[in-house]
Design an enzyme around this catalytic site. Structure first.
Site, PDB file in Angstrom:
ATOM      1  N   HIS A 262      24.240  31.300  38.604  1.00 40.03           N
ATOM      2  CA  HIS A 262      23.274  31.157  37.516  1.00 40.03           C
ATOM      3  C   HIS A 262      21.853  31.261  38.059  1.00 40.03           C
ATOM      4  O   HIS A 262      21.634  31.202  39.279  1.00 40.03           O
ATOM      5  CB  HIS A 262      23.495  29.822  36.767  1.00 40.03           C
ATOM      6  N   ARG A 272       9.370  24.910  30.581  1.00 40.52           N
ATOM      7  CA  ARG A 272      10.762  24.448  30.503  1.00 40.52           C
ATOM      8  C   ARG A 272      10.912  23.243  31.425  1.00 40.52           C
ATOM      9  O   ARG A 272      10.410  23.255  32.556  1.00 40.52           O
ATOM     10  CB  ARG A 272      11.692  25.591  30.955  1.00 40.52           C
TER      11      ARG A 272
END
Ligand code: GA4
Length: 333
Positions: A262, A272
């Site tokens: 990922h 974020r």
């Protein structure tokens, strides 16, 4: 704010060849309160090594309060945040990831599951806010650890393993070598100005531990790599948790579960914030395929190692390396 020397994004790994990644609705969603959770979890771990959990039992209040304290921390001046660093192995870090030259558009706090250590480490940076942060962190980590234990027990059930706690006991052990990470990805100005399309927040990798539980605010960026090597974007969901199978669980299931590759892309406009619990076993734990999962004359795909040996080798690697490669058995075909 991440502070960079000039030229800004040039020193970051751009994603070359990055085909437009689609937001996927194919990501498995598991309701932990439902009886079909065990079947869905096993299927998701085999196919993706990744799934989303709803009805997870972690109080939303604990989550929001820790998130708000984390935001306050990241909004402090760099010299104040640096009082908690450097991250070797725990503390505050900015742009450098690990010790081997990886960089990303990210700043972070790496913490252990030893609250006393965290407390000492955080004192100079958090000042009088230290106790509040420490309490929230401790509540959050206990709830997430409990959820990790439950998920691992459901997994064992789904795999028809008699000993329900075969995986979970490794995290529940008081010597468990777990890590907690707060990642802040500030908006990337070069992306906002359209000067570049994609900037890497956190480069592609797999997690070395058993299982990782990630929760973020509502800014997307997380992507996972599928078996066919295409990348898909994971739509953000601040009410849910995302679960990654780690390298150690891949080994314990002799490759049946997949440690998911990922990465996180930066965003041009929104920041974020993610919080990840990496559940690891005690350092002396032997990591090997469980005999009860080996069918017929199936042999182990991996050489024997302890978590200490694997961790040492992982921490000496680059982020994108195939870390399990060094531990694979060469089989005669
Ligand atoms: C990936 C998972 C966790 O974030 C982490 C990372 C660690 C670090 O940031 O120091 C590593 C990375 C992670 C694997 C390879 C090495 C070590 C950075 C890196 C280049 C805390 C972990 O346990 O392994």
């Amino acid at each position: 704010m991440v502070v960079l020397s000039k030229p800004t994004t040039e020193q970051y790994s751009y994603i070359l060849n990055c085909k437009p990644t689609t937001f996927s609705n194919t990501i498995p969603v598991v309701d932990l309160s439902k009886p079909d959770a065990k079947t869905l979890i096993v299927k998701a771990c085999e196919e993706f090594g990744f799934f989303k959990v709803i009805n997870h039992g972690v109080p939303m209040e604990t989550i929001s309060m820790l998130e708000s304290e984390a935001s306050k921390f990241f909004s402090m001046p760099l010299n104040q945040k640096e009082k908690a660093g450097p991250p070797n192995p725990f503390g505050y870090g900015t742009k450098n990831i690990g010790q081997n030259g990886d960089v990303g558009w990210v700043e972070y706090l790496l913490l252990t599951n030893n609250q006393e250590y965290n407390s000492t480490r955080l004192s100079p940076a958090f000042g009088k806010n230290r106790d509040k942060f420490r309490c929230l962190l401790s509540d959050y980590m206990s709830s997430v650890k409990k959820m990790a234990g439950e998920i691992l027990e459901v997994m064992a059930e789904g795999l028809n393993i008699q000993q329900k706690n075969v995986f979970s006991k490794l995290l529940m052990d008081k010597e468990s070598d777990s890590v907690f990470r707060l990642n802040h990805y500030p908006p990337c100005p070069e992306m906002a100005l359209n000067r570049c399309e994609n900037v890497m927040g956190f480069g592609e990798h797999t997690d070395p531990q058993i299982i990782s539980l990630l929760r973020s605010n509502n800014t997307s960026g997380l992507q996972i790599c599928l078996r066919d090597r295409t990348w898909i974007s994971v739509p953000s969901d601040h009410n849910s948790f995302f679960i990654n199978v780690g390298d150690s669980l891949q080994v314990m299931t002799n490759g049946r579960f997949r440690s998911v590759r990922h990465r996180v892309l930066a965003n041009g406009f929104k920041s974020r914030l993610s919080m990840i619990y990496f559940g690891g076993p005690p350092l002396s734990q032997k990591i090997a395929p469980l005999p009860c999962l080996m069918k017929g004359n199936e042999s182990s795909l991996y050489k024997e190692f302890t978590w200490y040996e694997y961790k040492k080798s992982a921490y000496a690697s680059r982020l994108a390396d195939n870390r399990l490669g060094n531990f694979e058995r060469i089989t005669a075909s």
